[in-house]
Design a protein around this motif. Structure first.
Motif, short mmCIF file in Angstrom:
data_model
loop_
_atom_site.label_atom_id
_atom_site.label_comp_id
_atom_site.label_asym_id
_atom_site.label_seq_id
_atom_site.Cartn_x
_atom_site.Cartn_y
_atom_site.Cartn_z
N GLU A 80 0.59 -1.11 -0.26
CA GLU A 80 -0.23 -0.14 -0.26
C GLU A 80 0.56 1.10 -0.64
OE1 GLU A 80 -3.69 -1.69 2.45
OE2 GLU A 80 -2.30 -0.32 3.54
N HIS A 81 1.93 1.70 0.74
CA HIS A 81 2.42 2.47 0.89
C HIS A 81 3.12 2.36 -0.33
CE1 HIS A 81 1.30 3.50 4.75
NE2 HIS A 81 2.52 2.45 5.43
N LEU A 82 3.56 1.04 -1.33
CA LEU A 82 4.28 0.98 -2.45
C LEU A 82 4.01 2.37 -2.91
CD1 LEU A 82 5.95 -1.52 -2.76
CD2 LEU A 82 7.72 0.44 -1.81
N ASP A 83 2.14 1.54 -3.05
CA ASP A 83 0.95 2.12 -4.07
C ASP A 83 1.32 4.06 -4.80
OD1 ASP A 83 -0.50 1.97 -5.94
OD2 ASP A 83 -1.69 1.68 -4.64
N GLU A 84 1.17 4.15 -3.58
CA GLU A 84 1.29 5.45 -3.11
C GLU A 84 2.42 6.35 -2.79
OE1 GLU A 84 1.64 7.22 2.06
OE2 GLU A 84 1.04 5.56 1.23
N VAL A 85 2.86 5.85 -3.34
CA VAL A 85 4.41 7.02 -4.09
C VAL A 85 4.45 6.61 -5.65
CG1 VAL A 85 5.06 7.33 -1.07
CG2 VAL A 85 6.04 4.98 -3.07
N GLY A 86 4.11 6.04 -5.57
CA GLY A 86 4.52 5.30 -7.46
C GLY A 86 5.58 4.47 -7.34
N ALA A 87 5.98 3.91 -6.30
CA ALA A 87 6.99 2.61 -6.69
C ALA A 87 6.15 1.31 -6.01
CB ALA A 87 7.94 2.32 -5.05
N ARG A 88 6.82 -0.06 -6.71
CA ARG A 88 6.55 -0.74 -6.70
C ARG A 88 7.22 -2.40 -6.37
NH1 ARG A 88 3.81 -1.71 -12.42
NH2 ARG A 88 4.82 -3.57 -12.12
N PRO A 89 6.53 -3.25 -5.97
CA PRO A 89 7.01 -4.49 -5.10
C PRO A 89 7.88 -4.75 -6.01
CG PRO A 89 4.99 -5.17 -5.82
CD PRO A 89 4.87 -3.91 -6.14
N ASP A 90 9.47 -5.15 -5.30
CA ASP A 90 10.40 -6.03 -5.89
C ASP A 90 9.53 -7.40 -6.14
OD1 ASP A 90 11.17 -7.21 -4.16
OD2 ASP A 90 12.59 -5.77 -3.43
N GLU A 91 11.19 -8.15 -7.03
CA GLU A 91 10.83 -9.53 -7.18
C GLU A 91 10.80 -10.33 -5.75
OE1 GLU A 91 9.97 -11.32 -9.99
OE2 GLU A 91 9.56 -8.68 -10.59
N ASP A 92 11.91 -10.05 -4.81
CA ASP A 92 11.76 -10.63 -3.57
C ASP A 92 10.33 -10.97 -3.25
OD1 ASP A 92 14.20 -10.95 -4.33
OD2 ASP A 92 15.47 -9.53 -2.93
N VAL A 93 9.52 -9.58 -2.97
CA VAL A 93 7.77 -9.53 -2.62
C VAL A 93 7.45 -10.29 -3.27
CG1 VAL A 93 6.56 -8.04 -2.02
CG2 VAL A 93 8.93 -7.42 -1.74
N LEU A 94 7.45 -10.20 -4.29
CA LEU A 94 6.40 -10.54 -5.43
C LEU A 94 7.08 -12.30 -5.52
CD1 LEU A 94 6.05 -8.58 -8.62
CD2 LEU A 94 4.64 -9.17 -7.08
N ASP A 95 7.64 -12.71 -4.95
CA ASP A 95 8.20 -14.06 -4.89
C ASP A 95 7.57 -14.78 -2.99
OD1 ASP A 95 9.33 -14.21 -7.43
OD2 ASP A 95 11.23 -14.07 -7.16
N TRP A 96 7.36 -13.53 -2.64
CA TRP A 96 7.10 -14.40 -0.94
C TRP A 96 5.79 -14.29 -1.55
CZ3 TRP A 96 2.96 -12.94 2.22
CH2 TRP A 96 3.35 -13.42 3.06
#
Length: 291
Positions: A80-96
């Motif tokens: 949610e916080h990544l989204d609000e500042v225009g960032a994206r989850p990295d591959e490690d987060v998506l793999d988790w």
């Protein structure tokens, strides 16, 4: 004890002082990003402090869940916080997430690893954690908004569509996050039809939270905070205008906003007040109500 002020426009300077005095470093940087034109970098660096070795997030990033281990709720808060500042989850987060989400797209609300850590009552793990539409929808929505192209986003979305017919309209938080999913879903005809159906059960005051504190509710601006978004189908403009005025008036004399759910730990309450203060200002700013 601070009290509400019934302001018609927020005092941004007072809010900044409040967040600086009581908020987490993360929320101080969120305030600076949204209200003072700062870059996203400090927010992203603050989030890094909550990373876990397995690629997720933990360490109490979700303030009511104090376990240091990665949990769906912590990862959700980070996304949610990544989204609000225009960032994206990295591959490690998506793999988790890919490991956490079952083949059918389901994910528990909380894992048993939270059992021994301090937590609010609603984060109490169950021996065999059941799948949670609340959590699946909450995670799917920002991934859809960010247009993340990853199989886990597709699985979460498919699960939400499959379970939509079983939505508990008396569960205020579950409805809130399903509305968020429908607001972000790319199939607009299908999603708008579902929003209209939900809207038949939501009054101008929003939804009471079953089993919550006295007065705890999901208000119209919890369900549809952003202008020019599909979720505004749920309410007419007069209702939104009244809610925006009420939100400004809920700023306290210490400069911050408060929350309406159970206060179980004073340190956690300070953290939440910092976050909801920034959240309130974001909503007022997006709706041209900063004065």
């Amino acid at each position: 004890m601070s009290t509400e002020t019934s302001r018609t426009a927020p005092d941004v300077a007072a809010a900044e002082t409040f967040v600086a005095a009581t908020g987490r470093v993360l929320d101080r940087h969120r305030f600076a990003f949204h209200l003072r034109g700062a870059t996203a970098g400090p927010v992203l660096r603050a989030l890094e402090a909550y990373r876990t070795d397995d690629g997720g997030y933990g360490h109490g990033l979700e303030s009511d869940l104090r376990t240091p281990l990665a949990q769906p709720g912590h990862v959700l808060t980070a996304i949610e916080h990544l989204d609000e500042v225009g960032a994206r989850p990295d591959e490690d987060v998506l793999d988790w997430l890919d490991r956490a989400v079952a083949p059918d797209g389901s994910i528990p609300f909380v894992y048993n690893s939270a059992f021994d850590a301090p937590h609010a009552p609603w984060w109490s793990p169950q021996p065999d954690p059941p799948p949670s539409l609340h959590m699946a929808a909450a995670l799917a929505a920002p991934l859809l908004r960010m247009r993340v192209e990853h199989p886990v986003a597709d699985r979460l979305s498919a699960y939400c569509w499959d379970r939509l017919a079983h939505l508990d309209l008396g569960a205020g938080y579950e409805v809130r996050f399903v509305v968020g999913f429908l607001d972000a879903a790319p199939d607009r005809a299908r999603a708008d039809a579902a929003l209209r159906e939900i809207g038949e059960h939501v009054g101008p005051e929003g939804l009471r939270v079953r089993g919550g504190t006295e007065g705890e509710a999901q208000r119209p601006l919890d369900l549809a905070p952003w202008p020019r978004r599909p979720a505004r189908l749920l309410f007419d403009q007069a209702t939104i205008d009244a809610e925006l005025g009420a939100l400004a008036g809920r700023q306290h004399d210490d400069g911050g906003w408060d929350f309406d759910w159970l206060r179980w730990n004073e340190a956690v309450s300070c953290e939440w007040r910092g976050r909801v203060t920034v959240d309130a200002l974001r909503i007022l700013q997006a709706n041209d109500r900063l004065g």
